[in-house]
Design an enzyme around this catalytic site. Structure first.
Site, PDB file in Angstrom:
ATOM      1  N   SER A  15       7.102   6.694  12.817  1.00  0.00           N
ATOM      2  CA  SER A  15       6.764   6.059  12.482  1.00  0.00           C
ATOM      3  C   SER A  15       7.518   4.557  13.414  1.00  0.00           C
ATOM      4  O   SER A  15       7.910   4.835  13.992  1.00  0.00           O
ATOM      5  CB  SER A  15       7.028   5.657  11.384  1.00  0.00           C
ATOM      6  OG  SER A  15       8.427   5.626  10.639  1.00  0.00           O
ATOM      7  N   ASP A  58       1.043  -1.438   0.146  1.00  0.00           N
ATOM      8  CA  ASP A  58       0.023  -0.129  -0.236  1.00  0.00           C
ATOM      9  C   ASP A  58       1.115   1.403   0.101  1.00  0.00           C
ATOM     10  O   ASP A  58       0.045   2.188  -0.516  1.00  0.00           O
ATOM     11  CB  ASP A  58      -0.528   0.066   1.037  1.00  0.00           C
ATOM     12  CG  ASP A  58       0.074  -0.297   2.584  1.00  0.00           C
ATOM     13  OD1 ASP A  58       0.788  -0.401   2.488  1.00  0.00           O
ATOM     14  OD2 ASP A  58      -0.791  -0.323   3.534  1.00  0.00           O
ATOM     15  N   HIS A  59       2.473   0.813   0.825  1.00  0.00           N
ATOM     16  CA  HIS A  59       2.476   2.396   0.565  1.00  0.00           C
ATOM     17  C   HIS A  59       4.080   2.687  -0.702  1.00  0.00           C
ATOM     18  O   HIS A  59       3.812   3.643  -0.974  1.00  0.00           O
ATOM     19  CB  HIS A  59       4.193   2.261   1.469  1.00  0.00           C
ATOM     20  CG  HIS A  59       3.666   2.652   3.236  1.00  0.00           C
ATOM     21  ND1 HIS A  59       2.700   1.706   3.463  1.00  0.00           N
ATOM     22  CD2 HIS A  59       3.893   3.312   3.775  1.00  0.00           C
ATOM     23  CE1 HIS A  59       1.795   1.650   5.025  1.00  0.00           C
ATOM     24  NE2 HIS A  59       3.245   2.653   5.174  1.00  0.00           N
ATOM     25  N   ARG A  75      -0.018  12.877  10.040  1.00  0.00           N
ATOM     26  CA  ARG A  75       0.731  13.627  10.761  1.00  0.00           C
ATOM     27  C   ARG A  75       1.369  14.947  10.159  1.00  0.00           C
ATOM     28  O   ARG A  75       0.974  14.628   8.517  1.00  0.00           O
ATOM     29  CB  ARG A  75       2.020  11.886  10.444  1.00  0.00           C
ATOM     30  CG  ARG A  75       1.645  10.908  11.287  1.00  0.00           C
ATOM     31  CD  ARG A  75       2.734  10.218  11.330  1.00  0.00           C
ATOM     32  NE  ARG A  75       2.511   9.340  12.574  1.00  0.00           N
ATOM     33  CZ  ARG A  75       3.865   8.273  12.234  1.00  0.00           C
ATOM     34  NH1 ARG A  75       3.909   7.414  10.957  1.00  0.00           N
ATOM     35  NH2 ARG A  75       3.108   8.103  13.360  1.00  0.00           N
ATOM     36  N   ASP A 126       3.855  -0.863  11.211  1.00  0.00           N
ATOM     37  CA  ASP A 126       3.876   0.024  10.848  1.00  0.00           C
ATOM     38  C   ASP A 126       3.122   0.522  12.271  1.00  0.00           C
ATOM     39  O   ASP A 126       2.160   0.032  13.282  1.00  0.00           O
ATOM     40  CB  ASP A 126       2.173  -0.085   9.724  1.00  0.00           C
ATOM     41  CG  ASP A 126       2.026   1.254   9.343  1.00  0.00           C
ATOM     42  OD1 ASP A 126       2.786   1.618   8.177  1.00  0.00           O
ATOM     43  OD2 ASP A 126       1.431   2.013  10.280  1.00  0.00           O
ATOM     44  N   ARG A 176       9.212   2.308  11.420  1.00  0.00           N
ATOM     45  CA  ARG A 176      10.024   2.663  10.404  1.00  0.00           C
ATOM     46  C   ARG A 176      11.700   2.185  11.103  1.00  0.00           C
ATOM     47  O   ARG A 176      12.117   3.081  11.153  1.00  0.00           O
ATOM     48  CB  ARG A 176      10.233   3.436   9.155  1.00  0.00           C
ATOM     49  CG  ARG A 176      11.373   4.258   9.850  1.00  0.00           C
ATOM     50  CD  ARG A 176      10.280   5.547   8.352  1.00  0.00           C
ATOM     51  NE  ARG A 176       9.675   6.216   7.956  1.00  0.00           N
ATOM     52  CZ  ARG A 176       8.834   7.402   7.669  1.00  0.00           C
ATOM     53  NH1 ARG A 176       9.301   8.362   7.096  1.00  0.00           N
ATOM     54  NH2 ARG A 176       7.969   7.151   7.975  1.00  0.00           N
TER      55      ARG A 176
HETATM   56  C1  MIC Z   1       4.131   6.573   8.107  1.00  0.00           C
HETATM   57  O1  MIC Z   1       2.934   6.493   8.604  1.00  0.00           O
HETATM   58  O2  MIC Z   1       4.514   7.094   8.718  1.00  0.00           O
HETATM   59  C2  MIC Z   1       3.837   4.852   7.888  1.00  0.00           C
HETATM   60  C3  MIC Z   1       4.686   5.647   6.263  1.00  0.00           C
HETATM   61  O3  MIC Z   1       2.873   4.193   7.159  1.00  0.00           O
HETATM   62  C4  MIC Z   1       5.311   4.156   8.752  1.00  0.00           C
HETATM   63  C5  MIC Z   1       5.485   3.153   8.181  1.00  0.00           C
HETATM   64  C6  MIC Z   1       7.578   2.985   7.245  1.00  0.00           C
HETATM   65  O4  MIC Z   1       7.963   4.508   7.457  1.00  0.00           O
HETATM   66  O5  MIC Z   1       7.406   2.713   6.127  1.00  0.00           O
HETATM   67  C7  MIC Z   1       4.670   4.071  10.214  1.00  0.00           C
HETATM   68  O6  MIC Z   1       3.327   4.708  10.365  1.00  0.00           O
HETATM   69  O7  MIC Z   1       4.964   3.042  10.872  1.00  0.00           O
HETATM   70 FE1  SF4 Z   2       0.185   4.828   5.086  1.00  0.00          FE
HETATM   71 FE2  SF4 Z   2       0.876   5.018   7.099  1.00  0.00          FE
HETATM   72 FE3  SF4 Z   2      -0.558   7.064   6.073  1.00  0.00          FE
HETATM   73 FE4  SF4 Z   2      -1.566   5.466   7.353  1.00  0.00          FE
HETATM   74  S1  SF4 Z   2      -0.008   7.144   7.989  1.00  0.00           S
HETATM   75  S2  SF4 Z   2      -1.744   5.699   4.954  1.00  0.00           S
HETATM   76  S3  SF4 Z   2      -0.150   3.764   7.128  1.00  0.00           S
HETATM   77  S4  SF4 Z   2       2.130   6.446   4.937  1.00  0.00           S
END
Ligand code: MIC
Ligand code: SF4
Length: 643
Positions: A535, A64-65, A379, A119, A537
């Protein structure tokens, strides 16, 4: 003494430790999820463990990313994950099927079960009464292999909901109100449990919006009870049989209580650049806007989309505003297509995006320079949109849609009477984009397909006797993982290639960091409070590891990032006396002698700023398991040693 719902589920899954708040406990994990941006690493780690089939009740790999595919990298990674999943017993949600949290809630989540996901928004599952926790990829890999997941036994905060939301005030406004009161640090070490009369007035998608964005509180997770509303939702998904009633005991004792009268809430916005910088829409009303984005795992349910369509019906997006809409799943998009709502959106001038994270992670739709963008996401960290000086405001879908029409911040309550929108009795269920794994007998027939983008992860070494290294970077409070390891369309495709992605490490704060750290060979980072929020990550730990970072010294850490550092074999330490933070400068030489022995001996260890010539004390409050991991140089080494 009665139990909270959190305590009930945790104690039913407890496999190590005692349920004493603040101490480390090990819990059994029933379900896991991964997404592609963290998934490639998680599956490489799973493969390295040598467990043939996952041992969970259900594991799902979502794509999905990284769906932009502006080069071979993403598509190769998708193929890799798809093939690993098929072989090892994991369900594979194909690109286009939707955002992991939305799809998991619809199709796989089960009240009372534990779920960890690579995630940070995995707590979305708390909307149907799961203990759903965001974790690093390595922790998820271990859980897939049947290993225990460790957390600090959390405090439980009761959010007592009374009253009922007024027309056009949304679930998003509830969580923004909680963020305003508790801040982005307020949830650390806690589970946020929603109770009270107001709970039954909220649908499952609304509850999921609230638990999803509870991640921004720094909380371990958030949870709602599983009640008749939950049963109706699961029934409409054709999954009523997985429902059970779950609630706290009437005499449950909570560590803190927050009172929220839903009737008194108003439409809110989180202003740049933090989810807790909350103002009312009334205060912002009339200011010109440039962009509106509707979607993300926070606000992309059918319910949200139907409200948006209702507001857009027969109208045209303001000429100065670009409106992008990404429905959260194939199910949502399909139903919008069939019931005509999609046509309404297209008619109004919306730019329809695929069901994926998209603009939320800077995968396209970056706003114009200094552009004011209203987003229904979770965010708004600086630069995350892909435009460094973009001004991102987090709002409800209702506020977003009405403002897209007027071209200025607009209070949705100006729309007048409430729209009569309820959930359908039956969702359209078609799981044809979820590929089941082959049987254990057939697993040898599946070849794992690896593209050239996939590079081995950096090796970490056992803890050195002494850390003697310079400070390669000093940063302030609330540094997010988006600062440490930025995402976005340019960088995300490199998630399987640590050497390459490391070139962007801390680029938001200091473009020279990468070169400086490499030149120093080994180094130490200095940070303020809530370091590593955001996140899950693990790249925010793996890139510093690759660049030679041996220890990170801060005022305090965010939960998932601290776990990721230990998993990577980097020592996370906090100042006993916060004033020492001010005394240390970038490039100072820091020496921690006999670090292993010091950690073994107690919680307080001694360090020296050799450059300035003073000693200072650091908190090294680790569990025995964490100590062992640090000595070994991270979770992978530790697991191999114990195998
Ligand atoms: C995010 O919303 O920051 C992400 C991208 O979903 C991350 C995961 C990632 O960095 O791959 C998260 O929330 O954990
Ligand atoms: Fe995707 Fe992270 Fe954004 Fe949710 S917050 S939509 S998991 S990138």
């Amino acid at each position: 003494m009665g139990m909270t719902l959190t305590e009930k589920i945790l104690s039913a899954h407890l496999v190590e430790g005692e349920p004493v708040k603040g101490t480390e406990i090990g819990i059994k994990i029933d379900q896991t999820l991964t997404q592609d941006a963290t998934g490639t690493m998680a599956y490489l780690e799973f493969e390295a463990m040598g467990v043939p089939r996952v041992k969970t009740e259900r594991s799902v790999a979502y794509i999905d990313h990284n769906t932009l595919q502006s080069g071979f990298e993403n598509a190769d990674d998708h193929r890799f994950i798809g093939s690993v999943a098929k072989k090892h017993g994991i369900y594979f949600s194909r690109p286009g099927n939707g955002i992991c949290h939305q799809v998991h809630l619809e199709r796989f989540g089960i009240p009372g079960k534990t779920l960890i996901g690579s995630d940070s928004h995995t707590p979305t599952g708390g909307g149907i009464g799961m203990i759903a926790i965001g974790a690093g990829g390595m922790d998820v890999a271990v859980a897939m292999g049947g290993g225990t997941y460790y957390i600090t036994c959390p405090k439980v905060v009761k959010v007592n909901l009374t009253g009922k939301l007024q027309p056009w005030v949304a679930a998003k406004d509830v969580i923004l109100e909680v963020l305003k009161r508790l801040t982005v640090k307020g949830g650390v070490g806690k589970v946020i449990e929603y109770t009270g009369e107001g709970v039954k007035t909220l649908s499952v998608p609304e509850r999921a919006t609230i638990t999803n964005m509870g991640a921004e509180l720094g909380a371990t997770t958030s949870i709602f009870p599983s009640d008749e509303v939950t049963r109706e939702f699961l029934k409409a998904q054709g999954r009523e049989e997985v429902w059970t009633e779950l609630k706290p005991d009437a005499d449950a004792v909570y560590d803190e209580t927050v009172e929220i009268n839903l009737s008194e809430l108003v439409p809110l916005a989180a202003c740049p650049h933090s989810p807790d910088n909350v103002k009312s829409i009334e205060e912002l009303a009339g200011q010109k806007i440039d962009q509106v984005c509707i979607g993300s795992c926070t606000n992309s349910s059918l319910l949200d989309m139907m409200k948006v369509a209702y507001i857009l019906k027969g109208k045209t997006v303001h000429p100065d505003v670009s409106l992008a809409i990404a429905p959260g799943s194939k199910q949502v998009l399909n139903m919008l297509a069939n019931n005509g709502a999609l046509a309404i959106m297209i008619d109004a001038g919306a730019r329809i995006l695929e069901s994926a994270c998209g603009p939320c992670i800077g995968m396209g739709q970056s706003p114009n320079s200094k552009g004011i963008s209203l987003r229904t996401f979770n965010r708004n960290f600086e630069g995350r949109s892909g435009t460094k000086d973009g001004q991102i405001y987090l709002v409800s879908p209702e506020t977003a849609a009405v403002s897209a029409l007027t071209g200025v911040f607009t209070d949705p309550r100006t729309l007048g009477a409430a729209a009569d929108i309820t959930l359908p009795e039956k969702f359209t269920v078609n799981d044809n984009m979820i590929v089941p794994p082959v049987s254990a007998e057939d697993m040898d027939s599946v070849e794992v397909l690896r593209g050239p983008n996939i590079k081995p992860f950096p090796v970490s070494e056992p803890l050195a006797e002494t850390i003697d290294a310079k400070v390669s970077l000093k940063v302030g409070d609330n540094i997010t993982t988006d600062h440490i390891m930025p995402a976005g369309a340019k960088i995300l495709p490199l998630r399987s290639n640590i050497p390459k992605i490391s070139e962007y490490c801390f680029a938001v704060c200091d473009e020279k960091f990468h070169d400086r750290a490499l030149e120093m060979g080994k180094s130490v980072l200095i940070g303020g409070s809530n370091y590593g929020q955001g996140s899950s990550r693990e790249h925010a730990a793996l890139a510093p590891l690759y660049l030679g970072v041996k220890a990170v010294i801060t005022k305090s850490f965010a939960r998932i990032h601290m776990a990721n550092l230990i998993n990577a074999g980097i020592v996370p330490l906090t100042f006993i006396n916060e004033a020492d933070y001010d005394k240390i400068d970038q490039t100072d030489e820091i020496k921690i002698e006999n670090i292993g022995k010091q950690i073994a001996a107690g919680n307080v260890i001694k360090a020296t700023d050799v450059t300035k010539g003073f000693d200072f004390e650091l908190n090294a409050d680790f569990s025995d398991r964490q100590k062992e991991m640090l000595y070994a140089g991270g979770l992978l080494n530790y697991t191999k040693q114990n195998a």
